[in-house]
Design a protein around this motif. Structure first.
Motif, PDB file in Angstrom:
ATOM      1  N   TRP A  35      80.802  28.838 -31.443  1.00  0.00           N
ATOM      2  CA  TRP A  35      80.337  29.065 -29.954  1.00  0.00           C
ATOM      3  C   TRP A  35      79.233  29.667 -29.755  1.00  0.00           C
ATOM      4  CZ3 TRP A  35      85.700  30.771 -27.444  1.00  0.00           C
ATOM      5  CH2 TRP A  35      86.497  29.410 -27.254  1.00  0.00           C
ATOM      6  N   GLY A  36      78.603  30.222 -30.909  1.00  0.00           N
ATOM      7  CA  GLY A  36      77.584  30.948 -30.816  1.00  0.00           C
ATOM      8  C   GLY A  36      77.538  32.243 -30.106  1.00  0.00           C
ATOM      9  N   LEU A  37      78.310  32.942 -30.448  1.00  0.00           N
ATOM     10  CA  LEU A  37      78.890  34.328 -29.608  1.00  0.00           C
ATOM     11  C   LEU A  37      78.256  35.467 -30.514  1.00  0.00           C
ATOM     12  CD1 LEU A  37      82.599  33.932 -29.242  1.00  0.00           C
ATOM     13  CD2 LEU A  37      80.650  33.222 -27.708  1.00  0.00           C
ATOM     14  N   SER A  38      77.808  36.296 -29.758  1.00  0.00           N
ATOM     15  CA  SER A  38      77.133  37.682 -30.202  1.00  0.00           C
ATOM     16  C   SER A  38      78.150  38.703 -30.817  1.00  0.00           C
ATOM     17  CB  SER A  38      76.362  38.496 -29.128  1.00  0.00           C
ATOM     18  OG  SER A  38      77.219  38.699 -28.265  1.00  0.00           O
ATOM     19  N   ALA A  39      77.732  39.816 -31.594  1.00  0.00           N
ATOM     20  CA  ALA A  39      78.995  40.294 -32.032  1.00  0.00           C
ATOM     21  C   ALA A  39      79.608  41.128 -31.018  1.00  0.00           C
ATOM     22  CB  ALA A  39      78.332  41.711 -33.075  1.00  0.00           C
ATOM     23  N   GLU A  40      78.803  41.557 -29.990  1.00  0.00           N
ATOM     24  CA  GLU A  40      79.294  42.015 -28.773  1.00  0.00           C
ATOM     25  C   GLU A  40      80.361  41.312 -28.037  1.00  0.00           C
ATOM     26  OE1 GLU A  40      76.037  42.229 -29.375  1.00  0.00           O
ATOM     27  OE2 GLU A  40      75.990  44.485 -30.192  1.00  0.00           O
ATOM     28  N   GLU A  41      80.101  40.066 -27.963  1.00  0.00           N
ATOM     29  CA  GLU A  41      81.033  39.213 -27.393  1.00  0.00           C
ATOM     30  C   GLU A  41      82.276  38.885 -28.137  1.00  0.00           C
ATOM     31  OE1 GLU A  41      77.945  36.326 -24.874  1.00  0.00           O
ATOM     32  OE2 GLU A  41      78.217  35.851 -26.977  1.00  0.00           O
ATOM     33  N   GLN A  42      82.263  38.989 -29.329  1.00  0.00           N
ATOM     34  CA  GLN A  42      83.231  38.673 -30.224  1.00  0.00           C
ATOM     35  C   GLN A  42      84.218  40.054 -30.103  1.00  0.00           C
ATOM     36  OE1 GLN A  42      82.218  37.454 -34.357  1.00  0.00           O
ATOM     37  NE2 GLN A  42      80.240  36.789 -33.509  1.00  0.00           N
ATOM     38  N   ASP A  95      79.923  23.629 -26.429  1.00  0.00           N
ATOM     39  CA  ASP A  95      79.281  24.420 -25.502  1.00  0.00           C
ATOM     40  C   ASP A  95      79.728  24.245 -24.214  1.00  0.00           C
ATOM     41  OD1 ASP A  95      78.396  21.523 -26.404  1.00  0.00           O
ATOM     42  OD2 ASP A  95      76.418  21.425 -25.026  1.00  0.00           O
ATOM     43  N   TRP A  96      81.088  23.684 -23.824  1.00  0.00           N
ATOM     44  CA  TRP A  96      81.608  23.421 -22.638  1.00  0.00           C
ATOM     45  C   TRP A  96      82.005  25.079 -22.444  1.00  0.00           C
ATOM     46  CZ3 TRP A  96      86.414  25.688 -20.930  1.00  0.00           C
ATOM     47  CH2 TRP A  96      86.620  25.315 -19.868  1.00  0.00           C
ATOM     48  N   VAL A  97      82.259  25.922 -23.271  1.00  0.00           N
ATOM     49  CA  VAL A  97      82.602  27.301 -22.591  1.00  0.00           C
ATOM     50  C   VAL A  97      81.267  27.960 -22.066  1.00  0.00           C
ATOM     51  CG1 VAL A  97      84.471  27.797 -24.505  1.00  0.00           C
ATOM     52  CG2 VAL A  97      82.096  28.262 -25.007  1.00  0.00           C
ATOM     53  N   LYS A  98      80.232  27.571 -22.442  1.00  0.00           N
ATOM     54  CA  LYS A  98      78.852  28.066 -21.772  1.00  0.00           C
ATOM     55  C   LYS A  98      78.295  27.526 -20.345  1.00  0.00           C
ATOM     56  CE  LYS A  98      77.599  30.645 -25.905  1.00  0.00           C
ATOM     57  NZ  LYS A  98      76.562  30.991 -26.908  1.00  0.00           N
ATOM     58  N   ARG A  99      78.940  26.396 -20.205  1.00  0.00           N
ATOM     59  CA  ARG A  99      78.654  25.670 -18.943  1.00  0.00           C
ATOM     60  C   ARG A  99      79.107  26.210 -17.744  1.00  0.00           C
ATOM     61  NH1 ARG A  99      79.892  20.099 -20.282  1.00  0.00           N
ATOM     62  NH2 ARG A  99      79.938  20.112 -22.390  1.00  0.00           N
ATOM     63  N   PRO A 100      78.317  26.064 -16.487  1.00  0.00           N
ATOM     64  CA  PRO A 100      78.932  26.781 -15.277  1.00  0.00           C
ATOM     65  C   PRO A 100      79.973  25.774 -14.850  1.00  0.00           C
ATOM     66  CG  PRO A 100      76.738  27.079 -15.407  1.00  0.00           C
ATOM     67  CD  PRO A 100      77.112  26.253 -16.479  1.00  0.00           C
ATOM     68  N   ASN A 101      81.042  26.097 -14.274  1.00  0.00           N
ATOM     69  CA  ASN A 101      82.290  25.200 -13.908  1.00  0.00           C
ATOM     70  C   ASN A 101      82.662  25.688 -12.646  1.00  0.00           C
ATOM     71  OD1 ASN A 101      84.846  23.867 -13.577  1.00  0.00           O
ATOM     72  ND2 ASN A 101      85.095  24.126 -15.760  1.00  0.00           N
ATOM     73  N   ARG A 102      82.553  24.699 -11.687  1.00  0.00           N
ATOM     74  CA  ARG A 102      82.936  24.934 -10.353  1.00  0.00           C
ATOM     75  C   ARG A 102      84.586  25.219  -9.887  1.00  0.00           C
ATOM     76  NH1 ARG A 102      79.128  20.813  -7.245  1.00  0.00           N
ATOM     77  NH2 ARG A 102      77.675  21.028  -9.003  1.00  0.00           N
ATOM     78  N   LEU A 112      83.376  31.279 -20.763  1.00  0.00           N
ATOM     79  CA  LEU A 112      82.999  32.257 -21.481  1.00  0.00           C
ATOM     80  C   LEU A 112      82.667  33.461 -20.725  1.00  0.00           C
ATOM     81  CD1 LEU A 112      82.458  33.528 -24.362  1.00  0.00           C
ATOM     82  CD2 LEU A 112      79.972  32.942 -24.099  1.00  0.00           C
ATOM     83  N   GLN A 113      82.162  33.475 -19.616  1.00  0.00           N
ATOM     84  CA  GLN A 113      81.999  34.406 -18.686  1.00  0.00           C
ATOM     85  C   GLN A 113      83.680  35.167 -18.211  1.00  0.00           C
ATOM     86  OE1 GLN A 113      79.397  32.651 -15.918  1.00  0.00           O
ATOM     87  NE2 GLN A 113      78.056  34.453 -15.805  1.00  0.00           N
ATOM     88  N   ARG A 114      84.429  33.917 -17.859  1.00  0.00           N
ATOM     89  CA  ARG A 114      85.735  34.454 -17.306  1.00  0.00           C
ATOM     90  C   ARG A 114      86.526  35.170 -18.597  1.00  0.00           C
ATOM     91  NH1 ARG A 114      89.720  32.980 -13.522  1.00  0.00           N
ATOM     92  NH2 ARG A 114      91.255  34.492 -14.109  1.00  0.00           N
ATOM     93  N   MET A 115      86.058  34.821 -19.789  1.00  0.00           N
ATOM     94  CA  MET A 115      87.073  35.158 -20.886  1.00  0.00           C
ATOM     95  C   MET A 115      86.535  36.475 -21.166  1.00  0.00           C
ATOM     96  SD  MET A 115      87.566  31.949 -23.548  1.00  0.00           S
ATOM     97  CE  MET A 115      85.950  31.175 -23.608  1.00  0.00           C
ATOM     98  N   LEU A 116      85.054  36.805 -20.907  1.00  0.00           N
ATOM     99  CA  LEU A 116      84.565  38.243 -21.448  1.00  0.00           C
ATOM    100  C   LEU A 116      84.668  39.123 -20.180  1.00  0.00           C
ATOM    101  CD1 LEU A 116      81.040  36.985 -22.794  1.00  0.00           C
ATOM    102  CD2 LEU A 116      83.163  38.021 -24.246  1.00  0.00           C
ATOM    103  N   ALA A 117      85.818  38.867 -19.425  1.00  0.00           N
ATOM    104  CA  ALA A 117      86.055  39.887 -18.278  1.00  0.00           C
ATOM    105  C   ALA A 117      86.924  40.759 -19.302  1.00  0.00           C
ATOM    106  CB  ALA A 117      86.744  39.351 -17.321  1.00  0.00           C
ATOM    107  N   GLY A 118      87.430  40.348 -20.321  1.00  0.00           N
ATOM    108  CA  GLY A 118      88.223  41.211 -21.322  1.00  0.00           C
ATOM    109  C   GLY A 118      89.897  41.385 -21.215  1.00  0.00           C
ATOM    110  N   SER A 119      90.137  40.812 -20.307  1.00  0.00           N
ATOM    111  CA  SER A 119      91.680  40.840 -20.107  1.00  0.00           C
ATOM    112  C   SER A 119      92.588  39.747 -20.736  1.00  0.00           C
ATOM    113  CB  SER A 119      92.106  40.768 -18.556  1.00  0.00           C
ATOM    114  OG  SER A 119      93.650  40.352 -18.322  1.00  0.00           O
TER     115      SER A 119
END
Length: 135
Positions: A35-42, A95-102, A112-119
């Motif tokens: 997914w090409g995640l940074s250490a912070e995202e991980q 790359d689906w996790v990094k594509r905007p989704n309506r 990914l943004q949703r998952m990175l909310a942290g909950s």
């Protein structure tokens, strides 16, 4: 005393062992690479762990992981499985996790943004959404 130890052993699920922890971490870091995640995202996806714990986990030790962390990785496994079913080996599976989704629950954000909310619920929502998409 012997019956107590048999009961304790029978209560172990196999996922709370140090070996299972290593397997889970191996999966997680491979997925993070795909997914090409940074250490912070991980670190966020792993429940907001600290840097020293993160770098210790990167060494893939045999370590008994807590229930929350195992559940997080389990949701990520489900997400990965659904993406592989939906997209096969194509780059879209990664790359689906990094594509905007309506669609709800994303509302224009990426998964990914949703998952990175942290909950844990955010991971669960993405997992459920994909499971519904694959039928």
């Amino acid at each position: 005393m012997e019956s107590h130890s048999r009961t304790a052993a029978a209560g172990r699920t196999g996922v709370d062992t140090p070996r299972a922890g290593r397997v889970a971490l191996t999966f997680f870091f491979r997925l993070a690479e795909l997914w090409g995640l940074s250490a912070e995202e991980q670190m966020v996806l792993l429940g907001g762990i600290g840097r020293s714990t993160y770098f210790n986990y990167r060494k893939l030790p045999e370590v008994r992981l807590g229930r929350d962390l195992l559940e997080r990785i389990s949701h990520l496994m489900g997400i990965h499985k659904s993406l592989r079913i939906l997209f096969g080996d194509s780059p879209s599976a990664y790359d689906w996790v990094k594509r905007p989704n309506r669609a709800a629950p994303f509302n224009g954000d990426t998964a990914l943004q949703r998952m990175l909310a942290g909950s844990l619920v955010d991971l669960s929502d993405v997992n459920r959404y994909l499971a519904a998409q694959r039928g």
